[in-house]
Design a protein around this motif. Structure first.
Motif, PDB file in Angstrom:
ATOM      1  N   ALA A  63      71.647  37.999  67.821  1.00 33.01           N
ATOM      2  CA  ALA A  63      70.901  36.854  67.297  1.00 33.01           C
ATOM      3  C   ALA A  63      69.405  37.116  67.245  1.00 33.01           C
ATOM      4  O   ALA A  63      68.677  36.438  66.516  1.00 33.01           O
ATOM      5  N   ALA A  64      68.923  38.086  68.015  1.00 32.39           N
ATOM      6  CA  ALA A  64      67.481  38.305  68.158  1.00 32.39           C
ATOM      7  C   ALA A  64      66.823  38.781  66.879  1.00 32.39           C
ATOM      8  O   ALA A  64      65.609  38.636  66.712  1.00 32.39           O
ATOM      9  N   VAL A  65      67.576  39.379  65.949  1.00 33.74           N
ATOM     10  CA  VAL A  65      66.966  39.905  64.724  1.00 33.74           C
ATOM     11  C   VAL A  65      66.866  38.850  63.628  1.00 33.74           C
ATOM     12  O   VAL A  65      66.334  39.127  62.552  1.00 33.74           O
ATOM     13  N   ALA A  66      67.336  37.635  63.884  1.00 40.42           N
ATOM     14  CA  ALA A  66      67.311  36.592  62.862  1.00 40.42           C
ATOM     15  C   ALA A  66      65.900  36.247  62.422  1.00 40.42           C
ATOM     16  O   ALA A  66      65.684  35.806  61.293  1.00 40.42           O
ATOM     17  N   THR A  67      64.911  36.441  63.298  1.00 42.54           N
ATOM     18  CA  THR A  67      63.528  36.059  63.000  1.00 42.54           C
ATOM     19  C   THR A  67      62.605  37.268  62.852  1.00 42.54           C
ATOM     20  O   THR A  67      61.388  37.099  62.782  1.00 42.54           O
ATOM     21  N   VAL A  68      63.149  38.471  62.781  1.00 40.83           N
ATOM     22  CA  VAL A  68      62.314  39.671  62.770  1.00 40.83           C
ATOM     23  C   VAL A  68      61.689  39.939  61.410  1.00 40.83           C
ATOM     24  O   VAL A  68      60.550  40.386  61.310  1.00 40.83           O
ATOM     25  N   GLY A  69      62.376  39.689  60.315  1.00 37.02           N
ATOM     26  CA  GLY A  69      61.857  40.032  58.995  1.00 37.02           C
ATOM     27  C   GLY A  69      62.245  41.442  58.602  1.00 37.02           C
ATOM     28  O   GLY A  69      62.994  42.133  59.301  1.00 37.02           O
ATOM     29  N   ARG A  70      61.704  41.897  57.471  1.00 38.24           N
ATOM     30  CA  ARG A  70      62.058  43.221  56.973  1.00 38.24           C
ATOM     31  C   ARG A  70      61.293  44.281  57.743  1.00 38.24           C
ATOM     32  O   ARG A  70      60.052  44.303  57.741  1.00 38.24           O
ATOM     33  N   GLU A  71      62.026  45.183  58.391  1.00 39.51           N
ATOM     34  CA  GLU A  71      61.379  46.114  59.316  1.00 39.51           C
ATOM     35  C   GLU A  71      62.241  47.356  59.519  1.00 39.51           C
ATOM     36  O   GLU A  71      63.470  47.280  59.545  1.00 39.51           O
ATOM     37  N   LEU A  72      61.588  48.489  59.661  1.00 40.42           N
ATOM     38  CA  LEU A  72      62.230  49.751  60.019  1.00 40.42           C
ATOM     39  C   LEU A  72      61.681  50.192  61.362  1.00 40.42           C
ATOM     40  O   LEU A  72      60.462  50.212  61.576  1.00 40.42           O
ATOM     41  N   ASN A  73      62.585  50.538  62.281  1.00 44.35           N
ATOM     42  CA  ASN A  73      62.187  50.927  63.630  1.00 44.35           C
ATOM     43  C   ASN A  73      62.846  52.253  63.988  1.00 44.35           C
ATOM     44  O   ASN A  73      64.072  52.380  63.931  1.00 44.35           O
ATOM     45  N   LEU A  74      62.033  53.244  64.355  1.00 40.02           N
ATOM     46  CA  LEU A  74      62.522  54.551  64.790  1.00 40.02           C
ATOM     47  C   LEU A  74      61.955  54.848  66.162  1.00 40.02           C
ATOM     48  O   LEU A  74      60.771  54.582  66.432  1.00 40.02           O
ATOM     49  N   GLY A  75      62.768  55.414  67.044  1.00 34.93           N
ATOM     50  CA  GLY A  75      62.304  55.715  68.383  1.00 34.93           C
ATOM     51  C   GLY A  75      62.894  56.995  68.930  1.00 34.93           C
ATOM     52  O   GLY A  75      63.912  57.490  68.445  1.00 34.93           O
ATOM     53  N   PHE A  76      62.248  57.508  69.953  1.00 36.11           N
ATOM     54  CA  PHE A  76      62.692  58.744  70.603  1.00 36.11           C
ATOM     55  C   PHE A  76      62.370  58.656  72.092  1.00 36.11           C
ATOM     56  O   PHE A  76      61.256  58.290  72.480  1.00 36.11           O
ATOM     57  N   GLN A  77      63.348  58.978  72.908  1.00 33.97           N
ATOM     58  CA  GLN A  77      63.174  58.983  74.356  1.00 33.97           C
ATOM     59  C   GLN A  77      63.411  60.384  74.900  1.00 33.97           C
ATOM     60  O   GLN A  77      64.390  61.047  74.533  1.00 33.97           O
ATOM     61  N   ALA A  78      62.524  60.838  75.773  1.00 29.51           N
ATOM     62  CA  ALA A  78      62.733  62.060  76.549  1.00 29.51           C
ATOM     63  C   ALA A  78      63.186  61.620  77.937  1.00 29.51           C
ATOM     64  O   ALA A  78      62.410  61.037  78.694  1.00 29.51           O
ATOM     65  N   PHE A  79      64.445  61.876  78.243  1.00 31.86           N
ATOM     66  CA  PHE A  79      65.077  61.369  79.459  1.00 31.86           C
ATOM     67  C   PHE A  79      65.381  62.519  80.407  1.00 31.86           C
ATOM     68  O   PHE A  79      65.971  63.525  80.004  1.00 31.86           O
ATOM     69  N   SER A  80      64.982  62.367  81.675  1.00 27.42           N
ATOM     70  CA  SER A  80      65.191  63.423  82.660  1.00 27.42           C
ATOM     71  C   SER A  80      65.790  62.853  83.938  1.00 27.42           C
ATOM     72  O   SER A  80      65.089  62.220  84.733  1.00 27.42           O
ATOM     73  N   PRO A  81      67.092  63.063  84.161  1.00 28.94           N
ATOM     74  CA  PRO A  81      67.721  62.637  85.411  1.00 28.94           C
ATOM     75  C   PRO A  81      67.797  63.802  86.407  1.00 28.94           C
ATOM     76  O   PRO A  81      67.956  64.960  86.016  1.00 28.94           O
ATOM     77  N   SER A  82      67.683  63.481  87.662  1.00 33.33           N
ATOM     78  CA  SER A  82      67.909  64.448  88.734  1.00 33.33           C
ATOM     79  C   SER A  82      69.084  63.937  89.554  1.00 33.33           C
ATOM     80  O   SER A  82      69.046  62.818  90.085  1.00 33.33           O
ATOM     81  N   ARG A  83      70.159  64.723  89.664  1.00 26.95           N
ATOM     82  CA  ARG A  83      71.348  64.251  90.351  1.00 26.95           C
ATOM     83  C   ARG A  83      72.045  65.393  91.046  1.00 26.95           C
ATOM     84  O   ARG A  83      71.898  66.557  90.692  1.00 26.95           O
ATOM     85  N   GLY A  84      72.823  65.035  92.066  1.00 29.38           N
ATOM     86  CA  GLY A  84      73.547  66.031  92.849  1.00 29.38           C
ATOM     87  C   GLY A  84      74.142  65.404  94.085  1.00 29.38           C
ATOM     88  O   GLY A  84      74.364  64.185  94.150  1.00 29.38           O
ATOM     89  N   TYR A  85      74.379  66.237  95.102  1.00 31.94           N
ATOM     90  CA  TYR A  85      74.972  65.737  96.341  1.00 31.94           C
ATOM     91  C   TYR A  85      74.580  66.643  97.502  1.00 31.94           C
ATOM     92  O   TYR A  85      74.122  67.776  97.312  1.00 31.94           O
TER      93      TYR A  85
END
Length: 422
Positions: A63-85
């Motif tokens: 429902a959140a995009v009902a009021t956004v209007g005409r728009e193009l959105n591009l994104g990029f995330q650099a994600f770094s997890p550290s995991r182990g035991y």
């Protein structure tokens, strides 16, 4: 970047390009759901079921995009997890500190919002839903009787990624907005180094080391927003369970012959705007991992791959998110957020949890947007998830060994995006 005529097709083109990155995607996680789906959303720790930020907002609430209007959105995330035991006096996995490799993942997102002549909008979006990845090297293991590796079968780990492709129809009528989003999900999965579990599998040939396998399915996401007053908005969104096709190459690993569905979830929240340039956000989400046996069943539930068989032992997850967005000037917007999620991994399931140590609980986020000109802006955010640990007895399918396993995970990520309005 695009001419007037070309922009009508820019969204689907970008979605196809984004889909091609599926095998590399992972993201900051709550269990293995994403913290947020765009730089702006991550800046408020994923809050915003009652708030509209950009064309990617439909990934939180259709429902959140009902009021956004005409728009193009591009994104990029650099994600770094550290995991182990860390193993103590273990009799199956190696003792001491053991860390997973592969600590960098690129995560793209794309959305295109197109208003219709009847006042509604149609939205196209592509985004990843978190991920579950571990990659343990061929470490020495004195418990293998001459073998090596965390599970005595060389390099070990799993890689699960999920891509969502959605088409949303949304409309605002007075104070009420609604959205409905039929959504295609694509999963990719690979497991390595699990040969030691062959005797406990209904099909040892479909247990491990079979390369990437793919699964598809369709689900439905729906949502609404209602303006309780000029300052306060209520939001509600829900996602059905996605009944996915089976991972045939891993029918001896996942419960039900390779069945690995995507769980349902529900989110409710409020957005309070005490003044026009300030929004305060509060969300509550529940993710129903317990409805997916391959995720929820305990390690002792039965044979791997069998109906009702063993799984990762995950509980349902509950998430509280707090966020604030402040427009300090016509050119600059700032965001901050915090999210706390319950840990899905219990003490009795830490041994299998080495493959998927999704035990993080606290997420801290900061970000903003810079308006470049009348049509373009740059969005950015950073997220930090401090280390959390869960300890329990080392277990094999035949029972406890007397040792202990402590899972650990922390995460850090940075995101940047570009938004163009038309």
């Amino acid at each position: 970047m695009f001419s007037k005529g070309q922009t009508r097709f820019a969204g689907p083109i970008i979605l196809c390009l984004t889909a091609g990155t599926l095998p590399q995607m992972a993201s900051a996680t709550e269990g293995y759901f994403a913290l947020g789906y765009s730089p702006a959303a991550r800046g408020v720790a994923g809050a915003g079921v009652a708030y509209s930020q950009d064309a990617m907002s439909g990934a939180i609430n259709p429902a959140a995009v009902a009021t956004v209007g005409r728009e193009l959105n591009l994104g990029f995330q650099a994600f770094s997890p550290s995991r182990g035991y860390t193993g103590t006096s273990t009799g199956f996995v190696p003792s001491g500190e053991v860390s997973s490799g592969k600590e960098f993942f690129p995560v793209p997102n794309a959305a295109y919002n197109l208003p219709l002549s009847n006042g509604a909008v149609v939205n196209f979006a592509a985004y990843g839903n978190g991920g579950m990845n571990t990659s343990y090297g061929n470490v020495a293991n004195p418990n293998c009787g001459g073998g090596s590796g965390v599970f005595c079968a060389g390099e070990a780990g799993v890689d699960l990624t999920q891509l969502f492709l959605s088409v949303t129809y949304a409309q605002k009528m007075g104070r009420f907005s609604f959205g409905i989003a039929p959504t295609l999900a694509v999963q990719a999965f690979e497991a390595k180094g699990l040969g030691a579990f062959a005797a406990a599998s209904v099909d040892a040939t479909a247990l491990t080391d079979n390369g990437l396998d793919y699964s598809t399915g369709v689900g439905l996401r729906v949502g609404m927003q209602y303006e309780l007053s000029d300052q306060l908005t209520l939001g509600l969104a829900a996602q059905t369970k996605f009944n996915m096709s089976e991972f045939d190459d891993y029918a001896g690993l996942f419960e039900g012959g390779g069945d690995f569905d995507i769980p349902a979830s529900v989110t409710v929240g409020l957005a309070y705007q005490p003044q026009s340039n300030l929004a305060l956000l509060l969300d509550y989400q529940k993710i129903f991992y317990s409805d997916v046996p391959a995720v929820a069943n305990s390690m002792s539930a039965g044979a791997l791959g069998a109906d009702g068989g063993a799984g990762f032992g995950w509980d349902d997850v509950e998430v509280i998110r707090l966020g604030a967005e402040w427009k300090s000037s016509e050119l600059m917007t700032w965001r901050v957020g915090y999210a706390h999620t319950s840990n899905p991994v219990g003490a009795d399931d830490v041994t299998f949890g080495i493959l998927a140590p999704g035990v993080v609980e606290d997420h801290y986020a900061f970000g903003g947007s810079r308006q470049i000109n009348a049509r373009d802006r740059i969005d950015f955010s950073i997220s930090y998830v401090p280390e959390n640990t869960v300890s329990g007895p080392e277990m094999t399918l035949s029972g406890p060994t007397g040792g202990d396993v402590e899972l650990n995970m922390s995460q850090i990520s940075a995101s940047i995006g570009w938004t163009r309005t038309f």
